[in-house]
Design an enzyme around this catalytic site. Structure first.
Site, PDB file in Angstrom:
ATOM      1  N   LYS A 266      20.672  10.783   1.107  1.00 23.95           N
ATOM      2  CA  LYS A 266      21.602  10.476   0.029  1.00 23.95           C
ATOM      3  C   LYS A 266      22.469  11.701  -0.213  1.00 23.95           C
ATOM      4  O   LYS A 266      21.949  12.817  -0.357  1.00 23.95           O
ATOM      5  CB  LYS A 266      20.828  10.091  -1.239  1.00 23.95           C
ATOM      6  CG  LYS A 266      19.938   8.863  -1.027  1.00 23.95           C
ATOM      7  CD  LYS A 266      19.129   8.498  -2.258  1.00 23.95           C
ATOM      8  CE  LYS A 266      18.266   7.278  -1.979  1.00 23.95           C
ATOM      9  NZ  LYS A 266      17.452   6.862  -3.135  1.00 23.95           N
TER      10      LYS A 266
ATOM     11  N   GLU B  80       9.700   2.322   3.395  1.00 28.42           N
ATOM     12  CA  GLU B  80      10.282   3.550   2.846  1.00 28.42           C
ATOM     13  C   GLU B  80       9.325   4.189   1.836  1.00 28.42           C
ATOM     14  O   GLU B  80       8.881   3.540   0.895  1.00 28.42           O
ATOM     15  CB  GLU B  80      11.612   3.202   2.183  1.00 28.42           C
ATOM     16  CG  GLU B  80      12.375   4.378   1.624  1.00 28.42           C
ATOM     17  CD  GLU B  80      13.738   3.953   1.089  1.00 28.42           C
ATOM     18  OE1 GLU B  80      14.218   4.599   0.134  1.00 28.42           O
ATOM     19  OE2 GLU B  80      14.318   2.978   1.617  1.00 28.42           O
TER      20      GLU B  80
ATOM     21  N   LYS C 121      12.018  -3.912  -3.142  1.00 27.39           N
ATOM     22  CA  LYS C 121      11.194  -2.951  -3.869  1.00 27.39           C
ATOM     23  C   LYS C 121       9.774  -3.491  -4.005  1.00 27.39           C
ATOM     24  O   LYS C 121       9.568  -4.663  -4.370  1.00 27.39           O
ATOM     25  CB  LYS C 121      11.781  -2.682  -5.251  1.00 27.39           C
ATOM     26  CG  LYS C 121      13.091  -1.904  -5.230  1.00 27.39           C
ATOM     27  CD  LYS C 121      12.881  -0.457  -4.836  1.00 27.39           C
ATOM     28  CE  LYS C 121      14.158   0.354  -4.965  1.00 27.39           C
ATOM     29  NZ  LYS C 121      13.941   1.782  -4.645  1.00 27.39           N
TER      30      LYS C 121
ATOM     31  N   ASP D 145      10.472  -0.762   0.082  1.00 25.65           N
ATOM     32  CA  ASP D 145      10.544   0.577  -0.505  1.00 25.65           C
ATOM     33  C   ASP D 145       9.521   0.671  -1.626  1.00 25.65           C
ATOM     34  O   ASP D 145       9.620  -0.029  -2.635  1.00 25.65           O
ATOM     35  CB  ASP D 145      11.958   0.829  -1.045  1.00 25.65           C
ATOM     36  CG  ASP D 145      12.118   2.219  -1.641  1.00 25.65           C
ATOM     37  OD1 ASP D 145      11.181   3.040  -1.519  1.00 25.65           O
ATOM     38  OD2 ASP D 145      13.187   2.487  -2.220  1.00 25.65           O
TER      39      ASP D 145
ATOM     40  N   ASP E  56      12.032   9.225   2.076  1.00 29.63           N
ATOM     41  CA  ASP E  56      13.141   9.334   1.125  1.00 29.63           C
ATOM     42  C   ASP E  56      12.898  10.505   0.181  1.00 29.63           C
ATOM     43  O   ASP E  56      13.453  11.592   0.347  1.00 29.63           O
ATOM     44  CB  ASP E  56      13.304   8.031   0.357  1.00 29.63           C
ATOM     45  CG  ASP E  56      14.405   8.090  -0.704  1.00 29.63           C
ATOM     46  OD1 ASP E  56      15.179   9.069  -0.720  1.00 29.63           O
ATOM     47  OD2 ASP E  56      14.497   7.165  -1.524  1.00 29.63           O
TER      48      ASP E  56
END
Length: 324
Positions: free
Chosen positions: A214, A165, A109, A139, A190
């Protein structure tokens, strides 16, 4: 979908739990989850509390699919899984990675509010130092603007990135970052897929090299499969800080995709200090075998949410059901 599971049946099948986290993730130290015990298996309805009902209703559709319809046929029985490093200090990275198994791929992250690019670089660098051969992906959760993203990813690319991401919030921004980097870092979408009114817009705009999908936010496994097929881009299956019940839906999606070129982001149970099953879906030898899970009554009782929170979730379920 509502015909498959009447509302009174869902309410009777509902269990609300509060699961403690080992480390703060997305600002969360406790993860609230509503589970549904259906005739086809267990389903999970766990949109984050700040999501509105229209967005959360898609998560309910996914939970109903899992519990009352079941999953599509699998084409593989094992799914490779990445480890994940939250926005912690570089000194904390070894301890975080110690909770994961077979570290062939790590998602890190970055762009956390209140943190600097230097902190991001130190965190990614710590992962690379510990794992010189691992694939590393970052991300940003849309935390940069275009100029910041291009500069940050040029710097971070020195560590060797598999992809970045959602570096910026918008589809137009993703396209601009992708053009600015000139192919030096692959761009994955995403939020621009799962939170968009049109999840295919990012593919039509040529704004990403791959998609993060997802199951729950897209309305279930079957709908996610349709989106990937229509987009025509490689896909990485990820989770949304789910219990093992939610991870089961992610596994079903990953197992049913015709192609699975990347390790999946289905390792978030390892960030939790509690789960709803004693046989958690966590990686062994770098991946998770595709199998069913059932919630344990003793763990449902142990982590049962307070009455007020249970009432809040049941009211949310009723509202979202009306939108299906």
């Amino acid at each position: 979908m509502p015909a498959a599971a009447p509302l009174d049946e869902l309410l009777a099948a509902a269990h609300v739990v509060t699961l403690p986290m080992r480390v703060k993730f997305r600002g969360v130290l406790e993860r609230e989850v509503l589970l549904l015990d259906g005739p086809a298996g267990w389903g999970e309805f766990s949109p984050f509390v700040e999501y509105d009902d229209a967005e959360a209703a898609r998560w309910l559709a996914g939970a109903v699919e899992a519990g009352w319809v079941g999953f599509p046929a699998a084409v593989r029985g094992w799914v490779p899984v990445n480890a994940i490093v939250p926005a912690v200090s570089a000194a904390e990275v070894p301890g975080i990675l110690g909770a994961f198994d077979a570290l062939h791929t790590v998602k890190v992250k970055v762009a956390e509010r209140g943190q600097s690019l230097a902190e991001d670089a130190a965190r990614v660098g710590a992962v690379r130092h510990l794992l010189p051969q691992a694939a590393i992906r970052v991300d940003a959760n849309g935390g940069w603007d275009v100029e910041q993203a291009v500069a940050a990813l040029r710097m971070l690319s020195a560590f060797g990135l598999e992809y970045a991401e959602q570096p910026v919030p918008t589809i137009a921004g993703l396209a601009a970052v992708r053009a600015g980097l000139g192919g030096s870092v692959l761009i994955a979408a995403d939020e621009s897929v799962r939170k968009a009114t049109d999840p295919l817009a990012v593919a039509r705009a040529g704004a990403a090299d791959l998609l993060i999908v997802k199951a729950a936010p897209l309305g279930g496994v079957r709908r996610a499969l349709e989106i990937v097929a229509e987009a025509g881009l490689p896909a990485v299956v990820s989770s949304a800080l789910d219990s093992s019940v939610g991870i089961r839906a992610g596994l079903a999606l990953a197992a049913a995709l015709p192609q699975l070129p990347y390790a999946c982001g289905l390792g978030t149970v390892s960030l939790m200090a509690g789960d709803v099953t004693a046989d958690s879906l966590v990686a062994v030898s770098g991946g998770i075998a595709v199998r069913d899970v059932a919630a344990d009554p003793a763990l449902l009782a142990r982590f049962a949410a307070p009455a007020g929170r249970r009432d809040w979730w049941l009211a949310r379920l009723r509202r979202c059901y009306a939108l299906l």
